[in-house]
Design a protein around this motif. Sequence first.
Motif, mmCIF file in Angstrom:
data_model
loop_
_atom_site.group_PDB
_atom_site.id
_atom_site.type_symbol
_atom_site.label_atom_id
_atom_site.label_comp_id
_atom_site.label_asym_id
_atom_site.label_seq_id
_atom_site.Cartn_x
_atom_site.Cartn_y
_atom_site.Cartn_z
ATOM 1 N N ASN A 198 0.831 -1.193 0.000
ATOM 2 C CA ASN A 198 0.000 0.000 0.000
ATOM 3 C C ASN A 198 0.869 1.246 0.000
ATOM 4 O O ASN A 198 2.047 1.188 0.343
ATOM 5 C CB ASN A 198 -0.941 -0.001 1.213
ATOM 6 C CG ASN A 198 -0.215 0.275 2.519
ATOM 7 O OD1 ASN A 198 0.147 1.410 2.814
ATOM 8 N ND2 ASN A 198 0.026 -0.765 3.306
ATOM 9 N N TRP A 199 0.299 2.366 -0.406
ATOM 10 C CA TRP A 199 1.050 3.619 -0.379
ATOM 11 C C TRP A 199 0.558 4.557 0.714
ATOM 12 O O TRP A 199 0.785 5.756 0.679
ATOM 13 C CB TRP A 199 1.069 4.312 -1.745
ATOM 14 C CG TRP A 199 -0.190 4.391 -2.527
ATOM 15 C CD1 TRP A 199 -0.688 3.451 -3.377
ATOM 16 C CD2 TRP A 199 -1.109 5.493 -2.599
ATOM 17 N NE1 TRP A 199 -1.862 3.894 -3.954
ATOM 18 C CE2 TRP A 199 -2.138 5.149 -3.502
ATOM 19 C CE3 TRP A 199 -1.150 6.746 -1.983
ATOM 20 C CZ2 TRP A 199 -3.198 5.995 -3.798
ATOM 21 C CZ3 TRP A 199 -2.211 7.603 -2.280
ATOM 22 C CH2 TRP A 199 -3.218 7.214 -3.174
ATOM 23 N N ARG A 200 -0.070 3.979 1.749
ATOM 24 C CA ARG A 200 -0.461 4.766 2.910
ATOM 25 C C ARG A 200 0.038 4.064 4.176
ATOM 26 O O ARG A 200 -0.727 3.465 4.925
ATOM 27 C CB ARG A 200 -1.971 4.971 2.948
ATOM 28 C CG ARG A 200 -2.433 5.745 4.176
ATOM 29 C CD ARG A 200 -3.856 6.253 4.017
ATOM 30 N NE ARG A 200 -3.893 7.421 3.147
ATOM 31 C CZ ARG A 200 -4.972 7.823 2.487
ATOM 32 N NH1 ARG A 200 -6.084 7.144 2.571
ATOM 33 N NH2 ARG A 200 -4.926 8.908 1.736
ATOM 34 N N ALA A 201 1.345 4.111 4.393
ATOM 35 C CA ALA A 201 1.930 3.589 5.628
ATOM 36 C C ALA A 201 1.839 4.698 6.661
ATOM 37 O O ALA A 201 2.665 5.601 6.699
ATOM 38 C CB ALA A 201 3.378 3.172 5.390
ATOM 39 N N VAL A 202 0.809 4.640 7.499
ATOM 40 C CA VAL A 202 0.494 5.778 8.370
ATOM 41 C C VAL A 202 1.579 5.997 9.414
ATOM 42 O O VAL A 202 2.183 5.057 9.916
ATOM 43 C CB VAL A 202 -0.876 5.606 9.040
ATOM 44 C CG1 VAL A 202 -1.975 5.498 7.992
ATOM 45 C CG2 VAL A 202 -0.908 4.388 9.946
ATOM 46 N N CYS A 203 1.816 7.270 9.726
ATOM 47 C CA CYS A 203 2.889 7.621 10.663
ATOM 48 C C CYS A 203 2.479 7.468 12.117
ATOM 49 O O CYS A 203 3.310 7.189 12.981
ATOM 50 C CB CYS A 203 3.362 9.056 10.405
ATOM 51 S SG CYS A 203 2.202 10.342 10.982
ATOM 52 N N GLY A 204 1.184 7.647 12.407
ATOM 53 C CA GLY A 204 0.701 7.517 13.776
ATOM 54 C C GLY A 204 0.845 8.764 14.624
ATOM 55 O O GLY A 204 0.396 8.785 15.778
ATOM 56 N N ASP A 205 1.453 9.831 14.069
ATOM 57 C CA ASP A 205 1.723 10.987 14.929
ATOM 58 C C ASP A 205 1.546 12.331 14.230
ATOM 59 O O ASP A 205 1.956 13.345 14.761
ATOM 60 C CB ASP A 205 3.147 10.887 15.497
ATOM 61 C CG ASP A 205 3.349 11.784 16.717
ATOM 62 O OD1 ASP A 205 2.382 11.959 17.482
ATOM 63 O OD2 ASP A 205 4.458 12.319 16.887
ATOM 64 N N CYS A 206 0.954 12.366 13.041
ATOM 65 C CA CYS A 206 0.685 13.656 12.400
ATOM 66 C C CYS A 206 -0.655 14.183 12.915
ATOM 67 O O CYS A 206 -1.341 13.534 13.709
ATOM 68 C CB CYS A 206 0.656 13.504 10.874
ATOM 69 S SG CYS A 206 -0.754 12.559 10.247
ATOM 70 N N ARG A 207 -1.061 15.348 12.465
ATOM 71 C CA ARG A 207 -2.299 15.939 12.986
ATOM 72 C C ARG A 207 -3.526 15.103 12.601
ATOM 73 O O ARG A 207 -4.489 15.027 13.386
ATOM 74 C CB ARG A 207 -2.446 17.382 12.503
ATOM 75 C CG ARG A 207 -2.446 17.596 11.006
ATOM 76 C CD ARG A 207 -2.169 19.068 10.680
ATOM 77 N NE ARG A 207 -2.335 19.366 9.261
ATOM 78 C CZ ARG A 207 -1.411 19.104 8.339
ATOM 79 N NH1 ARG A 207 -0.274 18.510 8.684
ATOM 80 N NH2 ARG A 207 -1.618 19.429 7.080
ATOM 81 N N ALA A 208 -3.504 14.431 11.433
ATOM 82 C CA ALA A 208 -4.641 13.579 11.069
ATOM 83 C C ALA A 208 -4.672 12.328 11.949
ATOM 84 O O ALA A 208 -5.738 11.944 12.453
ATOM 85 C CB ALA A 208 -4.562 13.181 9.597
ATOM 86 N N CYS A 209 -3.525 11.686 12.122
ATOM 87 C CA CYS A 209 -3.475 10.487 12.972
ATOM 88 C C CYS A 209 -3.865 10.817 14.408
ATOM 89 O O CYS A 209 -4.597 10.061 15.058
ATOM 90 C CB CYS A 209 -2.076 9.874 12.929
ATOM 91 S SG CYS A 209 -1.646 9.104 11.330
ATOM 92 N N ASN A 210 -3.402 11.955 14.898
ATOM 93 C CA ASN A 210 -3.668 12.320 16.288
ATOM 94 C C ASN A 210 -5.127 12.696 16.532
ATOM 95 O O ASN A 210 -5.582 12.661 17.685
ATOM 96 C CB ASN A 210 -2.752 13.477 16.733
ATOM 97 C CG ASN A 210 -1.338 13.007 16.985
ATOM 98 O OD1 ASN A 210 -1.113 11.864 17.359
ATOM 99 N ND2 ASN A 210 -0.366 13.888 16.782
#
Length: 365
Positions: free
Chosen positions: A87-99
């Motif tokens: 996949n091309w969405r390996a989420v970071c877990g700590d950006c404003r969207a993830c938070n």
Amino acid sequence: MHQVKGVVARAKGQPVELVTINVPDPGPGEALVQVQACGVCHTDLHYREGGINDDFPFLLGHEAAGVVEAVGPDVTGVAPGDFVVLNWRAVCGDCRACNRGEPWYCFATHNATQRMTLAEGPDAGTELSPALGIGAFAEKTLVAAGQCTKVDPAARPAAVGLLGCGVMAGIGAAINTGAVTRGRSVAVIGCGGVGVAAIAGSALAGASPIIAVDIDAKKLAKAKEMGATHTVDSSSADPVAAIQELTGGFGADVVIEAVGRPETWKQAFYARDLAGTVVLVGVPTPDMLVPDLPLIDVFGRGGSLKSSWYGDCLPSRDFPMLVDLYQQGRLDLDAFVTEEIGIGDIEAAFEKMHHGDVLRSVVIL
């Protein structure tokens, strides 16, 4: 270091080449994947045509499934031997969207840190730009470990690999972005691979009616196979009027635009019911502008005008679920695989794509 064959676009508009590339051993946060199958997507053609950016040479391919061969020292989410869809969405877990609890919008997705390179010729050592951070028209590729989503290893790689881009974009545009549920009326404008996937997703969610719109009879026939209840040939009929007629004169609750053109987006705008939703999942080019619309219509019709990025999917949530539905016979991913081809046949696949002859050509490695 691994030397493998890969398909590279060296310059804008030039035919792709099958060359030897260097793939590094995985470092921290990375995974080496032996690619088993990879779909030929319009996005790969956009890369070759310089429509994404000009970071040539590109290592093409991104709709892929394969087996993890090795992982970096700190990777715990996947292990050697795991069957994965990339996949091309390996989420970071700590950006404003993830938070804020919306990781499907992650603004800082991960790719591999190390770069794959050309292995031979006068430009040996030149770094490659992997398509969508994947580069899977290759026997092996290096990705961020978070780009690997474990799924049922009994599933057919050629079929489930397509969840890596187009099929997920379409299904997600319906279910995730458009919030299609049972009893909602849906129209899909543009019945290529993404549009047909949106139809399949709408059918999966229990929508009715599901109206497919295109100018190509072959595409409309495929849309019918995948769950459309009605079809509209917009080369000979006004799609807005036809959609309204098929929905009691009101328009559809959700209209999904899978072409990416101002004219068809305007059709979608007027083909929806009051307080209805328009979902743009077709990818426009940078020169295209929103068509002239009376602002009173934007206000007066209410509802939502949305864009769907990658079907607003969360791979760790959506890929295993959809593969399970496929394995149960409830989602026909095999229907998207028009042909299986070799790694040297990608230029021919691009030509078939131009003529609308395929939903997907899939490279088998």
